[in-house]
Design a protein around this motif. Structure first.
Motif, PDB file in Angstrom:
ATOM      1  N   VAL A   4       0.760  -1.114  -0.018  1.00 23.39           N
ATOM      2  CA  VAL A   4       0.048   0.025  -0.011  1.00 23.39           C
ATOM      3  C   VAL A   4       1.021   1.295  -0.106  1.00 23.39           C
ATOM      4  N   PHE A   5       0.347   2.265  -0.641  1.00 24.73           N
ATOM      5  CA  PHE A   5       1.319   3.351  -1.066  1.00 24.73           C
ATOM      6  C   PHE A   5       0.604   4.603  -0.515  1.00 24.73           C
ATOM      7  N   LEU A  18      -2.342   4.392   1.842  1.00 22.32           N
ATOM      8  CA  LEU A  18      -1.877   3.826   3.152  1.00 22.32           C
ATOM      9  C   LEU A  18      -2.633   4.524   4.260  1.00 22.32           C
ATOM     10  N   ASN A  19      -2.878   5.805   4.371  1.00 21.85           N
ATOM     11  CA  ASN A  19      -3.473   6.225   5.504  1.00 21.85           C
ATOM     12  C   ASN A  19      -4.848   5.499   5.712  1.00 21.85           C
ATOM     13  N   SER A  20      -5.710   5.478   4.699  1.00 22.04           N
ATOM     14  CA  SER A  20      -7.053   4.773   4.876  1.00 22.04           C
ATOM     15  C   SER A  20      -6.851   3.407   5.194  1.00 22.04           C
ATOM     16  N   VAL A  21      -5.916   2.666   4.933  1.00 18.60           N
ATOM     17  CA  VAL A  21      -5.614   1.166   5.012  1.00 18.60           C
ATOM     18  C   VAL A  21      -5.573   1.168   6.461  1.00 18.60           C
ATOM     19  N   TRP A  22      -4.476   1.952   7.015  1.00 16.95           N
ATOM     20  CA  TRP A  22      -4.196   2.021   8.308  1.00 16.95           C
ATOM     21  C   TRP A  22      -5.156   2.373   9.223  1.00 16.95           C
ATOM     22  N   PHE A 116      -5.771 -11.108  12.660  1.00 13.14           N
ATOM     23  CA  PHE A 116      -4.635 -10.208  12.795  1.00 13.14           C
ATOM     24  C   PHE A 116      -4.366  -9.671  11.424  1.00 13.14           C
ATOM     25  N   ASP A 117      -3.981  -8.585  11.371  1.00 16.60           N
ATOM     26  CA  ASP A 117      -3.382  -7.756  10.401  1.00 16.60           C
ATOM     27  C   ASP A 117      -2.164  -6.914  10.645  1.00 16.60           C
ATOM     28  N   GLY A 118      -1.062  -6.813   9.765  1.00 20.75           N
ATOM     29  CA  GLY A 118       0.159  -6.321  10.001  1.00 20.75           C
ATOM     30  C   GLY A 118       0.362  -5.314   9.068  1.00 20.75           C
ATOM     31  N   LEU A 119       1.280  -4.156   9.237  1.00 18.98           N
ATOM     32  CA  LEU A 119       1.601  -3.222   8.399  1.00 18.98           C
ATOM     33  C   LEU A 119       3.226  -3.289   8.427  1.00 18.98           C
ATOM     34  N   ILE A 120       4.134  -3.410   7.865  1.00 12.46           N
ATOM     35  CA  ILE A 120       5.529  -2.914   8.036  1.00 12.46           C
ATOM     36  C   ILE A 120       6.077  -2.552   6.787  1.00 12.46           C
ATOM     37  N   LEU A 125       4.612   6.791  12.961  1.00 14.32           N
ATOM     38  CA  LEU A 125       3.412   6.934  13.485  1.00 14.32           C
ATOM     39  C   LEU A 125       2.784   8.144  12.915  1.00 14.32           C
ATOM     40  N   THR A 126       3.494   9.369  12.864  1.00 12.78           N
ATOM     41  CA  THR A 126       3.050  10.685  12.772  1.00 12.78           C
ATOM     42  C   THR A 126       2.294  10.890  11.056  1.00 12.78           C
ATOM     43  N   CYS A 127       2.831  10.013  10.316  1.00 11.46           N
ATOM     44  CA  CYS A 127       2.399   9.836   8.934  1.00 11.46           C
ATOM     45  C   CYS A 127       0.720   9.674   8.900  1.00 11.46           C
ATOM     46  N   PHE A 128       0.208   8.800   9.731  1.00  9.18           N
ATOM     47  CA  PHE A 128      -1.013   8.533   9.827  1.00  9.18           C
ATOM     48  C   PHE A 128      -2.200   9.408  10.289  1.00  9.18           C
ATOM     49  N   TRP A 129      -1.585  10.737  10.869  1.00 10.70           N
ATOM     50  CA  TRP A 129      -2.456  11.823  11.284  1.00 10.70           C
ATOM     51  C   TRP A 129      -2.019  12.937  10.434  1.00 10.70           C
ATOM     52  N   ASP A 130      -1.104  13.053   9.683  1.00  8.62           N
ATOM     53  CA  ASP A 130      -0.658  14.264   9.059  1.00  8.62           C
ATOM     54  C   ASP A 130      -0.737  13.770   7.683  1.00  8.62           C
ATOM     55  N   ASN A 131      -1.519  14.433   6.694  1.00 12.26           N
ATOM     56  CA  ASN A 131      -1.602  14.256   5.402  1.00 12.26           C
ATOM     57  C   ASN A 131      -0.645  15.279   4.743  1.00 12.26           C
ATOM     58  N   LEU A 132      -0.270  16.421   5.531  1.00 11.95           N
ATOM     59  CA  LEU A 132       0.409  17.413   4.725  1.00 11.95           C
ATOM     60  C   LEU A 132       1.834  16.948   4.502  1.00 11.95           C
TER      61      LEU A 132
END
Length: 346
Positions: A4-5, A18-22, A116-120, A125-132
């Motif tokens: 995912v990108f 990636l943000n929406s998947v996470w 279970f799901d995983g992302l690596i 962590l900041t990436c998933f809150w900040d779309n800027l």
């Protein structure tokens, strides 16, 4: 298993970002394990508020791998300690730091009952809150149960071997400066300060003084407003840096005010980004692509001058300490470019 990108403009590769998947995995989980290199204080504060508003996430363990040895800003450290205290008091998990080695990995495990799901991959962590952020991230999504469970075990081992609960680690004695980096934001450009000074010295045909309102749940305090609720009842709070200026129609109806228009602003400290006015009587003054752009500029200045702590409301006292309760908004000889000033006395 699939990749995912970030899917930023001109580089959309996967169907979902990636943000929406996470976040879809996060909000459907009852337990989450996270091992990340870096965090921002606002991302930690928003995570804290999400957990306050949503009891279905029963446990969170978070390892922060780089900051203990590279340095925390004071707001960042305080936000992590407050999150740890909240998790411990509600018996919902812990915040860990890596004291003796820098951990630069980014691993996330999500448990939804027995699934279970995983992302690596590359995303902190900041990436998933900040779309800027301009950084384009990619991760491997593990949804096959054996591999996802193995990643979960690996994260648990990493936390066990490297992590120390933040309240048991020695408190830092030196903190790095706190800064909100607008230069890393999408749609924001840095303008040479000589050009900025020349623009602000020019006479303006139109000039408006916009009072700053300190209402509890709007304007600069959207963070404390009603969050966004999905069909399952999960509440996603407003971002810490999300703001909009509500301008009185006594101002918006004045001659020359950009009424329901899009335009570029150049700030007194040299940032350039798109804004617009919309709503009834053009009352809403916002950054165009993301409400956090304007919010980072405003709240970032208040934070940098020690007038505002992350997670606290902007009040009349905040503005008194800063030394300014108005924005100066003025025209240039280009009708599509406006100047915005918010100077304090500190």
């Amino acid at each position: 298993m699939n990749t995912v990108f970030s899917n930023f403009s001109n580089a959309k590769i996967t169907e979902k970002s990636l943000n929406s998947v996470w976040f879809d995995l996060f909000k459907s989980s009852d337990e989450v394990l996270m091992a990340t290199g870096y965090v921002s204080n606002d991302a930690v504060k928003e995570l804290h508020r999400i957990l306050e508003l949503n009891n279905q996430i029963q446990k969170i363990d978070l390892l922060v791998g780089m900051h203990y040895l590279e340095g925390f800003s004071l707001p960042q450290y305080n936000s992590l300690c407050e999150l740890h205290n909240f998790l411990c008091s509600s018996q919902r998990g812990n915040v860990y730091v890596s004291q003796f080695v820098k951990f630069h990995g980014k691993m996330y495990s999500f448990k939804n009952q027995n699934k279970f799901d995983g992302l690596i991959g590359s995303a902190n962590l900041t990436c998933f809150w900040d779309n800027l952020e301009r950084t384009y991230e990619t991760m491997l999504h593990l949804n096959e149960q054996e591999s996802a469970f193995k990643l979960r075990k690996n994260i648990q081992q990493t936390i066990h071997k490297l992590g120390t609960p933040i309240n048991q680690a020695n408190e830092p004695t030196i903190f790095i400066p706190h800064n909100v980096h607008l230069e890393n934001c999408l749609g924001v450009e840095k303008v040479d300060l000589n050009k900025v000074n020349m623009l602000f010295k020019q006479p303006a045909q139109y000039q408006f003084s916009i009072p700053i309102k300190t209402k509890e749940r709007s304007n600069l305090n959207c963070f404390f407003g009603k969050g966004r609720i999905d069909q399952r009842g999960f509440i996603k709070p407003r971002s810490w840096y999300e703001v909009e200026l509500i301008v009185s129609n006594k101002i918006t109806r004045l001659d020359g005010y950009p009424y329901n228009k899009e335009f570029t602003v150049i700030t007194d400290d040299g940032w350039k980004f798109q804004c617009n006015t919309n709503g009834d009587f053009a009352k809403n003054f916002r950054s165009k692509e993301d409400l956090k752009t304007l919010g980072k500029w405003i709240k970032g200045r208040l934070e940098a001058n020690d007038c505002l702590q992350t997670g606290e409301p902007v009040t009349e006292e905040t503005l008194r300490k800063y030394g300014n309760d108005h924005f100066e908004f003025r025209s240039t000889d280009n009708p599509d470019i406006w100047l915005l000033s918010f100077k304090g006395n500190k």
